[in-house]
Design a protein around this motif. Structure first.
Motif, PDB file in Angstrom:
ATOM      1  N   GLY A 215      56.967  31.528  28.304  1.00 41.90           N
ATOM      2  CA  GLY A 215      58.161  30.928  28.904  1.00 41.90           C
ATOM      3  C   GLY A 215      59.397  31.259  28.091  1.00 41.90           C
ATOM      4  O   GLY A 215      59.296  31.504  26.881  1.00 41.90           O
ATOM      5  N   ASP A 216      60.567  31.246  28.759  1.00 41.11           N
ATOM      6  CA  ASP A 216      61.817  31.472  28.010  1.00 41.11           C
ATOM      7  C   ASP A 216      62.641  30.185  28.015  1.00 41.11           C
ATOM      8  O   ASP A 216      62.287  29.200  28.672  1.00 41.11           O
ATOM      9  N   MET A 217      63.764  30.243  27.294  1.00 36.16           N
ATOM     10  CA  MET A 217      64.560  29.022  27.153  1.00 36.16           C
ATOM     11  C   MET A 217      65.380  28.722  28.406  1.00 36.16           C
ATOM     12  O   MET A 217      66.024  27.689  28.510  1.00 36.16           O
ATOM     13  N   GLN A 218      65.329  29.653  29.367  1.00 36.73           N
ATOM     14  CA  GLN A 218      66.065  29.435  30.620  1.00 36.73           C
ATOM     15  C   GLN A 218      65.168  28.789  31.677  1.00 36.73           C
ATOM     16  O   GLN A 218      65.556  28.657  32.833  1.00 36.73           O
ATOM     17  N   GLY A 219      63.904  28.460  31.297  1.00 33.07           N
ATOM     18  CA  GLY A 219      63.041  27.752  32.239  1.00 33.07           C
ATOM     19  C   GLY A 219      62.102  28.643  33.025  1.00 33.07           C
ATOM     20  O   GLY A 219      61.342  28.163  33.863  1.00 33.07           O
ATOM     21  N   ASN A 220      62.145  29.984  32.759  1.00 29.43           N
ATOM     22  CA  ASN A 220      61.187  30.861  33.449  1.00 29.43           C
ATOM     23  C   ASN A 220      59.834  30.782  32.750  1.00 29.43           C
ATOM     24  O   ASN A 220      59.776  30.806  31.522  1.00 29.43           O
ATOM     25  N   ILE A 221      58.770  30.670  33.512  1.00 28.12           N
ATOM     26  CA  ILE A 221      57.417  30.619  32.941  1.00 28.12           C
ATOM     27  C   ILE A 221      56.492  31.495  33.790  1.00 28.12           C
ATOM     28  O   ILE A 221      56.497  31.389  35.018  1.00 28.12           O
ATOM     29  N   ILE A 222      55.726  32.364  33.118  1.00 28.38           N
ATOM     30  CA  ILE A 222      54.735  33.180  33.840  1.00 28.38           C
ATOM     31  C   ILE A 222      53.376  33.042  33.144  1.00 28.38           C
ATOM     32  O   ILE A 222      53.302  32.613  31.992  1.00 28.38           O
ATOM     33  N   HIS A 223      52.308  33.385  33.878  1.00 28.53           N
ATOM     34  CA  HIS A 223      50.983  33.421  33.237  1.00 28.53           C
ATOM     35  C   HIS A 223      50.511  34.872  33.214  1.00 28.53           C
ATOM     36  O   HIS A 223      50.920  35.688  34.045  1.00 28.53           O
ATOM     37  N   LEU A 224      49.671  35.150  32.233  1.00 25.61           N
ATOM     38  CA  LEU A 224      49.269  36.543  31.961  1.00 25.61           C
ATOM     39  C   LEU A 224      47.754  36.698  32.019  1.00 25.61           C
ATOM     40  O   LEU A 224      47.156  37.459  31.257  1.00 25.61           O
ATOM     41  N   GLY A 225      47.130  35.936  32.929  1.00 20.56           N
ATOM     42  CA  GLY A 225      45.692  36.081  33.103  1.00 20.56           C
ATOM     43  C   GLY A 225      44.895  35.190  32.159  1.00 20.56           C
ATOM     44  O   GLY A 225      45.440  34.515  31.291  1.00 20.56           O
ATOM     45  N   GLU A 226      43.576  35.228  32.371  1.00 18.69           N
ATOM     46  CA  GLU A 226      42.715  34.299  31.609  1.00 18.69           C
ATOM     47  C   GLU A 226      41.920  35.013  30.528  1.00 18.69           C
ATOM     48  O   GLU A 226      41.815  36.244  30.525  1.00 18.69           O
ATOM     49  N   ARG A 227      41.390  34.208  29.588  1.00 17.92           N
ATOM     50  CA  ARG A 227      40.453  34.708  28.575  1.00 17.92           C
ATOM     51  C   ARG A 227      39.256  33.746  28.588  1.00 17.92           C
ATOM     52  O   ARG A 227      39.435  32.531  28.571  1.00 17.92           O
ATOM     53  N   ASP A 228      38.050  34.295  28.649  1.00 18.16           N
ATOM     54  CA  ASP A 228      36.835  33.472  28.646  1.00 18.16           C
ATOM     55  C   ASP A 228      36.368  33.359  27.194  1.00 18.16           C
ATOM     56  O   ASP A 228      36.023  34.357  26.576  1.00 18.16           O
ATOM     57  N   CYS A 229      36.397  32.138  26.665  1.00 12.67           N
ATOM     58  CA  CYS A 229      36.077  31.906  25.241  1.00 12.67           C
ATOM     59  C   CYS A 229      34.832  31.039  25.116  1.00 12.67           C
ATOM     60  O   CYS A 229      34.706  30.259  24.167  1.00 12.67           O
ATOM     61  N   THR A 230      33.935  31.152  26.061  1.00 12.94           N
ATOM     62  CA  THR A 230      32.787  30.250  26.123  1.00 12.94           C
ATOM     63  C   THR A 230      31.791  30.458  24.986  1.00 12.94           C
ATOM     64  O   THR A 230      31.167  29.509  24.534  1.00 12.94           O
ATOM     65  N   VAL A 231      31.637  31.702  24.543  1.00 17.49           N
ATOM     66  CA  VAL A 231      30.639  31.976  23.495  1.00 17.49           C
ATOM     67  C   VAL A 231      31.223  31.583  22.144  1.00 17.49           C
ATOM     68  O   VAL A 231      32.117  32.260  21.609  1.00 17.49           O
ATOM     69  N   GLN A 232      30.748  30.458  21.621  1.00 16.90           N
ATOM     70  CA  GLN A 232      31.259  29.922  20.368  1.00 16.90           C
ATOM     71  C   GLN A 232      30.079  29.556  19.466  1.00 16.90           C
ATOM     72  O   GLN A 232      28.974  29.350  19.942  1.00 16.90           O
ATOM     73  N   ARG A 233      30.366  29.509  18.178  1.00 17.25           N
ATOM     74  CA  ARG A 233      29.367  29.060  17.214  1.00 17.25           C
ATOM     75  C   ARG A 233      30.014  27.953  16.401  1.00 17.25           C
ATOM     76  O   ARG A 233      31.034  28.165  15.752  1.00 17.25           O
ATOM     77  N   ARG A 234      29.465  26.736  16.513  1.00 23.78           N
ATOM     78  CA  ARG A 234      30.042  25.567  15.817  1.00 23.78           C
ATOM     79  C   ARG A 234      31.556  25.489  16.063  1.00 23.78           C
ATOM     80  O   ARG A 234      32.356  25.387  15.134  1.00 23.78           O
ATOM     81  N   HIS A 235      31.936  25.599  17.298  1.00 19.99           N
ATOM     82  CA  HIS A 235      33.330  25.459  17.719  1.00 19.99           C
ATOM     83  C   HIS A 235      34.240  26.553  17.183  1.00 19.99           C
ATOM     84  O   HIS A 235      35.456  26.421  17.232  1.00 19.99           O
ATOM     85  N   GLN A 236      33.644  27.620  16.655  1.00 17.67           N
ATOM     86  CA  GLN A 236      34.457  28.794  16.315  1.00 17.67           C
ATOM     87  C   GLN A 236      34.229  29.843  17.412  1.00 17.67           C
ATOM     88  O   GLN A 236      33.067  30.180  17.695  1.00 17.67           O
ATOM     89  N   LYS A 237      35.298  30.320  18.003  1.00 15.96           N
ATOM     90  CA  LYS A 237      35.144  31.327  19.062  1.00 15.96           C
ATOM     91  C   LYS A 237      34.528  32.594  18.479  1.00 15.96           C
ATOM     92  O   LYS A 237      34.975  33.071  17.435  1.00 15.96           O
ATOM     93  N   LEU A 238      33.512  33.125  19.156  1.00 22.56           N
ATOM     94  CA  LEU A 238      32.882  34.354  18.680  1.00 22.56           C
ATOM     95  C   LEU A 238      33.370  35.545  19.509  1.00 22.56           C
ATOM     96  O   LEU A 238      33.715  36.589  18.980  1.00 22.56           O
ATOM     97  N   ILE A 239      33.358  35.365  20.824  1.00 27.81           N
ATOM     98  CA  ILE A 239      33.721  36.473  21.729  1.00 27.81           C
ATOM     99  C   ILE A 239      34.743  35.968  22.737  1.00 27.81           C
ATOM    100  O   ILE A 239      34.621  34.838  23.217  1.00 27.81           O
ATOM    101  N   GLU A 240      35.762  36.779  23.009  1.00 32.17           N
ATOM    102  CA  GLU A 240      36.719  36.434  24.071  1.00 32.17           C
ATOM    103  C   GLU A 240      36.792  37.639  24.995  1.00 32.17           C
ATOM    104  O   GLU A 240      36.849  38.784  24.526  1.00 32.17           O
ATOM    105  N   GLU A 241      36.755  37.369  26.302  1.00 34.68           N
ATOM    106  CA  GLU A 241      36.837  38.494  27.240  1.00 34.68           C
ATOM    107  C   GLU A 241      37.716  38.147  28.434  1.00 34.68           C
ATOM    108  O   GLU A 241      37.900  36.973  28.774  1.00 34.68           O
TER     109      GLU A 241
END
Ligand code: MV4
Length: 463
Positions: A215-241
């Motif tokens: 987002g910028d300070m003028q109020g524009n906000i965009i999204h840039l797609g998702e990341r799947d962070c499901t594979v974790q070890r003790r709440h530390q992310k291992l793989i993101e795709e």
């Protein structure tokens, strides 16, 4: 635009920010502790200031030393990176009061999103779906018991000042809730100086999907797609795709719109990440919002060909986003793994020390973000991240083949690493099929979560 930026961080993210600045013609100031005198971010910055001894509290976490370094070098802005002071609202305020631009969101947004219970409340008010649970912080065990009775077990206790899994306890019945609530509050007080705890329905076979927003300070906000962070070890992310194998185009549209709705609800600007849980029925639930550039931001950069650090700097300088939502075009498939100096044979205990030989993989679609080099000494004082290996292919199958080949090429000698752990994950048929959920490591690679001797102890839920 800024003429000079001080990077209040170290390691690979400090290098990453220096790279963006150099390409933008912005001078850079590195700060470093005595333990990092030989670190590459010191070498590649235009100027450098030693700010103290190795202890983070006396160096990278010490606002006074960082501000002083900015003043003596006439830096106009400070980039906090991730970790350390990146989500410290007080530091952001101190920067502003010293006429330094803090490259990140406003202090009030950092503060609000840092309180995970308050963030939930604000999302409920904004009609953003949140995981069923307490609307306010828990005040008594009776309230917790009646709420858990309503939403059904299992439930999870989370520290309002925590986040990222710290201080979480799963309770499968009333007895465990009675035992775990006071313990969770005590743990939260010790770990975060704030005993506030809230409760959520524990979604057992969920996917952890996060959406990058800008987002910028003028109020524009965009999204840039998702990341799947499901594979974790003790709440530390291992793989993101990205893209997630659990998200179809209809759900992707809903994810992006909901993430922008969440960011707009809090007046967000800069780079940010909205974290969701996706349950087995395809329902989305807001979990938390991170107000920093994240470790895994390169996944989104490779998918969209957008330099997120440059955008973050441009927004901090007051520029309006040039990008419109229709300009965001995610191509192909990207996977990131974090190579840590940890010893899988010693329950992943940190394995600092001198790297005696170091060869990083290369070739089409391979990116390695690292500050390490042959003969470099990984210090014991900070996190154990050595490098991020990010691979991009036209399809997920191509990306996974590239990743497997790159892991075989990645040579690090002299210290233990998690490279072999990733070979096990990437070779696993359930991961290859993309049909994993939050229980993946526990269910299919339990020996990589805890070594033999620990496994004999019965897994105590909420431990
Ligand atoms: C959850 C959850 C299921 N239900 N909350 C939050 C922080 C992140 N590190 C893990 N988090 C989760 N929060 C509710 N209400 C599942 C996760 C989760 C997870 C939990 C255990 C083991 C691996 C996990 C991987 C991703 C997300």
């Amino acid at each position: 635009m800024f003429k000079k930026i001080l990077i209040a961080n170290r390691g690979e993210i400090a290098l990453r920010i220096i790279r963006a600045c150099r390409e933008m013609g912005i001078k850079t100031v590195a700060v470093y502790s005595e333990a990092d005198a030989e670190s590459l971010h010191v070498r590649f910055a235009d100027e450098d200031v030693c700010i103290g001894p190795p202890a983070p509290a006396k160096s990278y976490l010490d606002a006074k030393r960082i501000i002083a370094a900015a003043e003596v070098t006439n830096a106009e802005a400070i980039h906090p990176g991730y970790g350390f002071l990146a989500e410290n609202a007080e530091f952001a305020e101190i920067c502003t009061s010293c006429n330094l631009v803090f490259i990140g969101p406003s202090p009030s947004v950092i503060r609000d999103m840092g309180d995970k219970a308050l963030a939930r409340q604000k999302m409920i008010e904004a009609d953003v779906p949140v995981t069923p649970g307490s609307e306010n912080p828990l005040t008594s065990i009776d309230e917790a018991l009646s709420l858990a009775g309503e939403i059904g077990y299992p439930v999870i206790l989370k520290a309002a000042a925590g986040g990222g899994g710290r201080g979480m306890r799963v309770c499968t019945n009333a007895g465990e809730l009675k035992k775990n609530l006071p313990a969770a509050k005590a743990e939260a007080e010790v770990a975060f100086g704030n005993p506030t705890v809230y409760l959520e329905k524990y979604l057992t076979s969920a996917r952890h999907i996060e959406v990058q927003v800008l987002g910028d300070m003028q109020g524009n906000i965009i999204h840039l797609g998702e990341r799947d962070c499901t594979v974790q070890r003790r709440h530390q992310k291992l793989i993101e795709e990205s893209p997630s194998t659990a998200v179809n185009p209809v759900l992707r549209q809903a994810l992006g719109e909901t993430a922008v709705q969440a960011a707009r609800a809090v007046g967000y600007y800069s780079t940010g990440t909205v974290e969701f849980l996706l349950d087995g029925q395809g329902s989305l639930y807001f979990m938390e919002m991170n107000t920093r550039i994240q470790v895994e931001h390169p996944v989104t950069e490779e998918q969209t060909d957008i330099d997120l650090v440059k955008e973050q700097i441009r927004v901090a300088a007051g520029e309006e986003l040039e990008l419109r939502q229709e300009d965001v075009n995610c191509q192909g498939h990207t996977v990131e793994v974090r190579i840590n100096a940890e010893d899988p044979l010693r329950n992943f205990a940190p394995g600092p020390g001198r790297i005696t030989s170091f060869h990083v993989p290369g070739g089409h679609g391979i990116r390695v973000d690292t500050h390490a080099y042959a003969k470099y000494v990984i210090p014991p004082f900070y996190d154990s991240l050595i490098a991020k290996l990010i691979v991009h292919g036209k399809t997920r199958d191509q990306a996974l083949r590239k990743l497997r080949r790159a892991l075989d090429e990645f040579i690090v000698e002299g210290i233990p690493t998690t490279i072999d752990l990733y070979k096990r994950v990437v070779d696993h048929k359930v991961f290859i099929a993309g049909e994993y959920d939050t229980s993946f490591m526990e269910q299919y690679l339990p020996e990589l979560i805890a070594p033999e001797e620990v496994k004999s102890a019965p897994a105590v839920p909420g431990s």
